[in-house]
Design an enzyme around this catalytic site. Structure first.
Site, PDB file in Angstrom:
ATOM      1  N   ILE A  24       0.894  -1.153   0.000  1.00  0.00           N
ATOM      2  CA  ILE A  24       0.000   0.000   0.000  1.00  0.00           C
ATOM      3  C   ILE A  24       0.938   1.210   0.000  1.00  0.00           C
ATOM      4  CG2 ILE A  24      -0.200  -0.008   2.536  1.00  0.00           C
ATOM      5  CD1 ILE A  24      -3.011   1.109   2.269  1.00  0.00           C
ATOM      6  N   SER A  25       0.744   2.134  -0.938  1.00  0.00           N
ATOM      7  CA  SER A  25       1.647   3.288  -1.048  1.00  0.00           C
ATOM      8  C   SER A  25       1.579   4.140   0.212  1.00  0.00           C
ATOM      9  CB  SER A  25       1.262   4.159  -2.248  1.00  0.00           C
ATOM     10  OG  SER A  25       1.517   3.485  -3.452  1.00  0.00           O
TER      11      SER A  25
END
EC number: 2.1.1.77
Length: 213
Positions: free
Chosen positions: A63-64
């Site tokens: 997940i960025s």
């Protein structure tokens, strides 16, 4: 699926961090303030969910970090009812941010494990994407083109031609381009054949996977 007052407090702190790093778009910040990022992560990461860091989500993907999500989303200049194509659904967090901003989101995921997980999670959170698709992001989604904007959430060695072709005139494509380190690249379609290109600093993403089958 708990979202407690402490989580809201941590989100408020995260928004302050993003503002200090230069994010100005009020709609982006408000979406991040509302979305329970901890629910997109493995429960073992819950206490860290509102740090400005990426985390693993399975299938070799991440997940960025919230700053990256905010930076890319701000570049899109999303307006209500914009048709947005997302390449790389991942955890669904970016999808949720776009939905919260009023976009009609079409999202493609290459990893079946993540596709199945996210397809179940998003409806539980009230996030209604127009379509979640299991497929090859390099090809885009010609059946629903043209798009007001396209966002790529994985590092691409080059800008795929089909994505450029599926952008409206005046539309914006945000894509990290490069091998080990990526340059955040914004393309604005000026005419059928002309694009304006902006390069906006170095980032690190997991690689965009092309369908090898």
């Amino acid at each position: 699926m708990r979202d407690l007052a402490k989580h809201q407090g941590l989100r408020n702190q995260l928004v302050s961090v993003l503002q200090a790093k230069g994010i100005k778009d009020k709609n982006v910040l408000e979406a991040i303030r509302k979305i329970p990022r901890h629910l997109f992560l493995n429960s073992s990461f819950e206490d860290f969910a509102y740090q400005d860091k990426p985390f693993p989500i399975g299938a070799g993907q991440t997940i960025s970090q919230p700053y990256t999500v905010a930076f890319q989303t701000e570049l899109l200049q999303v307006k209500k009812d914009d048709k947005v194509l997302e390449i790389g659904t991942g955890s669904g967090y970016q999808t949720a941010v776009l939905f919260m901003m009023g976009a009609k989101v079409f999202s493609i995921e290459r990893q079946n494990e993540l596709f199945k997980k996210t397809s179940l999670l998003l409806p539980k959170l009230g996030v209604r994407a127009k379509q979640l698709i299991f497929g090859d992001g390099y090809k885009g989604l010609p059946t629903h083109a043209p798009f007001d904007s396209i966002i790529v959430t994985a590092g691409a060695p080059f800008i795929p031609q089909p994505l450029m072709a599926q952008l409206k005139i005046g539309g914006r494509l945000v894509i990290p381009v490069g091998e080990d380190v990526q340059v955040m690249t914004l393309l604005i379609r000026k005419t059928e054949t002309q694009f304006e290109k902006h390069e906006l600093g170095d980032f690190r993403f997991v690689p965009l996977l092309e369908d090898k089958n």
